[in-house]
Structures are given as structure tokens and as C-alpha cells.
Enzyme design. Structure first.
Site, PDB file in Angstrom:
ATOM      1  N   ASP A 291      -8.050  -7.030   1.116  1.00 21.17           N
ATOM      2  CA  ASP A 291      -7.108  -7.215   2.320  1.00 21.17           C
ATOM      3  C   ASP A 291      -7.983  -6.977   3.602  1.00 21.17           C
ATOM      4  OD1 ASP A 291      -5.790  -4.510   3.526  1.00 21.17           O
ATOM      5  OD2 ASP A 291      -6.528  -4.209   1.614  1.00 21.17           O
TER       6      ASP A 291
ATOM      7  N   ASP B  98       0.810  -1.144  -0.144  1.00 24.29           N
ATOM      8  CA  ASP B  98      -0.067  -0.008   0.136  1.00 24.29           C
ATOM      9  C   ASP B  98       0.897   1.198  -0.011  1.00 24.29           C
ATOM     10  OD1 ASP B  98       0.919   0.333   2.559  1.00 24.29           O
ATOM     11  OD2 ASP B  98      -1.029  -0.370   3.636  1.00 24.29           O
TER      12      ASP B  98
END
Length: 345
Positions: A240, A61
Site C-alpha cells: 500500500d 491498519d
């Protein structure tokens, strides 16, 4: 994607992720890895895959959400975001460009663009200005990605992150803008941050209407099994969440018939596997009275087995979703499964 925040999925070894959980991809955290051990050490190891001994895909990320969570220790500007480390208070600065550079050095397979994640609730003015800043950052991040090269001999992909809070018009605008940038994939950010579930589903459904079908759609930070089912029904491909492992370490187990709090005294005398047909080592080899005992004694094995079980369950659920989509039965199957998964045993 099992979450491996600091180059490890907590309490689960890499070979177990591959052989038992059968994970095909995991997630790493740019913010945490940048601070510790640092990109220099990971570069010396020739990237995150070699550093942690994982030879399957990794998504990293952008660090935007972690910076969002440090609201008392960060300052956002047009150029980027300055923040203080939660570890030692040292000062750092993220820009759309250096976030690309950091992830190039990490060597992840999928890189996320830097975005600003507005809180919930937030005013219409804040959400609009935040979204427009995210758009400008995305343009700079895309240019930085296109003008740089991978460092370790494998291709990297870049995903854009849409924003817009719970405002329908802004979600449309943000999705259209990011689609026009032509990234490799599209993520929906700024949801699962405290808003009611029905808002999350509404914004997800709206966003996917404007996303091309041939590119992956990723709903960030979601979530509970029923959230996954509802979101797949609205067009999402990737997820996720720390919930499988975090909840496991606190004694919550996910099963096909609902959740189990293995700390409850009633499991002390449950000498059979809870779900003998479920493909989990915990359910086929260990009984729940033993798992209850491990947690009560603070034995590490309890955390390991619970984490393995929950991750196996989540990957099993994704497999079932794919099979029902292939067979054309998902629409009829998922509402009943979602209701079943919301129960408590």
C-alpha cells in the site's frame, strides 16, 4: 492497495476504482476513521463497506503508524498509547484490545494488530525494547481477536506486524515470534520510514526467509514502482502507498518509461497521449497538453485524471508482475523494468 485513508481514495470514485483502476482491495485508516466520523456512525451504517459503498475487500491498519507520526502528542506505555487528536486536541487511548474492537466495528476484511513503529535512526536499545513491546501487544491483540466475533456477517482476518528496525537479529526474532502466533497473514512494519532503500531491501529479504509461503506477506507503506519490483523479488505479495494519488495531485505521473512532471512547460505543446498502448483513460483519451492546462488552471478534473492514471498504472504493474511470475520470467524481466521505471521524461 489504493489508500482510502478516510473512507475515500482521494479524487477517485468507487465505481472508477472498480471499473477503470480494477482495484481488488483498498486500505482504510483506523486512526482517522476512529476520530472522524467515529465508529458509532460507521456501526450505524452496518460497517465501512456499506458506509462508503464499496463491496470488495478492505484492509484497515492499526493506527500505529499515525500515532508514531504524532511523536509530540503521544505517550507509550505497557498498556497502550495515549495521544491527542490532531483535529481538536482531545485525548484518546489505543490498546491492543480496543484496536481489535474498533476494527470489528469498522467491519474491514483484514485487521492489523497494534504495533509500535520505531523511528529511523534509533538506538539498538530503543529498537529492541520497542520490538518486545510490539510482541507483547501482538499476543494480547491475537487473544482479543480470537475471543471476539465479526459484527456484519462476513469473516475477518488478522495480520501481525513484524518490527526490528534495521537490525538483522531483531528482524529474525520478530518474524519468528509473529509466525508462532499463527495470524492469517504477516506484515513487515517499520520500513520505508527514512532508511536507505538498500536497508529496506535487506530487511525485507531477511524477513521473508522466515515467513511461511502459504500466508500473504505485506510490506507496509511501499512505495515507488521500482521498490515494488525489488520487494516482490524478495518475496512480498501485498503493498500500500499514498504515492500514486498524492504524487498525482502534485502533477507527477508514472509511466512505463519513467515519471512525468506534467507541470513542466514542455508538456504544454505535447498534443499526443504519452503512452498510447497503456491501459489508462488519460493515455488513450486525453493528451498531455490538456492535462498540463488543467493543472495550470487548478481544475479539479486534472487531479481526478492524474489520480486515475497513476492508480491504473500501479495496478497494471501488479498484473504484469503476476503474469511474469506465472510464466517463470519474472527474474529476468524485473531488473530492466525497475531501471526503466526510475527514469524521468
Amino acid at each position: 492497495m489504493p489508500v482510502g485513508t478516510q473512507a475515500t481514495v482521494k479524487a477517485v470514485k468507487q465505481n472508477e476504482l472498480k471499473q477503470k483502476v480494477r482495484a481488488q482491495i483498498i486500505l482504510g485508516n483506523t486512526y482517522h476513521l476512529y476520530l472522524r466520523p467515529g465508529t458509532r456512525i460507521i456501526s450505524e451504517a452496518k460497517g465501512l463497506h456499506a458506509f462508503m459503498g464499496w463491496d470488495l475487500p478492505i484492509l484497515t491498519d492499526s493506527g500505529g503508524y499515525q500515532v508514531f507520526s504524532l511523536s509530540d502528542n503521544r505517550t507509550i506505555s505497557e498498556e497502550g498509547v495515549s495521544f491527542k487528536s490532531h483535529l481538536d486536541g482531545s485525548k484518546h487511548f489505543f490498546t491492543p484490545e480496543n484496536i481489535v474492537d474498533i476494527q470489528r466495528h469498522l467491519g474491514s476484511d483484514i485487521l492489523m494488530m497494534l504495533d509500535e513503529c520505531p523511528p529511523y535512526p534509533a538506538t539498538e536499545k530503543y529498537v529492541r525494547e520497542s520490538m518486545e513491546l510490539t510482541h507483547r501487544w501482538a499476543k494480547r491483540g491475537k487473544e482479543a481477536f480470537d475471543q471476539s466475533e465479526p459484527l456484519y456477517g462476513h469473516r475477518q482476518f488478522q495480520f501481525a506486524i513484524t518490527q526490528g528496525g534495521t537490525f538483522q537479529e531483531y528482524r529474525k526474532q520478530s518474524t519468528r515470534y509473529m509466525v508462532d502466533l499463527d495470524p492469517d497473514g504477516l506484515a513487515i512494519g517499520g520500513l520505508s520510514v527514512g532508511e536507505p532503500a538498500e536497508y529496506m531491501y535487506e530487511m525485507t529479504d531477511l524477513s521473508t526467509d522466515y515467513m511461511p509461503q502459504e500466508k500473504p506477506r505485506y510490506l507496509m507503506g511501499v512505495g515507488r514502482p521500482e521498490n515494488i519490483l525489488e520487494s516482490v523479488a524478495r518475496g512480498i505479495d501485498m503493498f500500500d502507498c499514498v504515492m500514486p494519488t498524492r504524487n498525482a495531485r502534485n502533477g507527477m505521473l508514472f509511466t512505463r518509461n519513467g515519471t512525468v512532471n506534467v507541470l513542466n512547460a514542455k508538456w504544454k505543446h505535447h498534443h499526443k497521449p504519452l503512452d498510447e498502448q497503456f491501459p489508462s483513460e488519460l493515455c488513450s483519451q486525453y493528451n498531455f497538453s490538456y492535462i498540463h492546462h488543467l493543472f495550470k488552471c487548478n481544475e479539479i478534473l486534472g487531479l481526478e485524471l492524474a489520480s486515475l492514471h497513476n492508480l491504473t498504472f500501479y495496478l497494471w504493474l501488479m498484473h504484469e508482475i503476476r503474469e511474469h511470475i506465472k510464466e517463470g520470467t519474472f527474474k529476468e524481466w524485473y531488473p530492466g523494468m525497475a531501471k526503466q521505471l526510475m527514469g524521468r521524461l
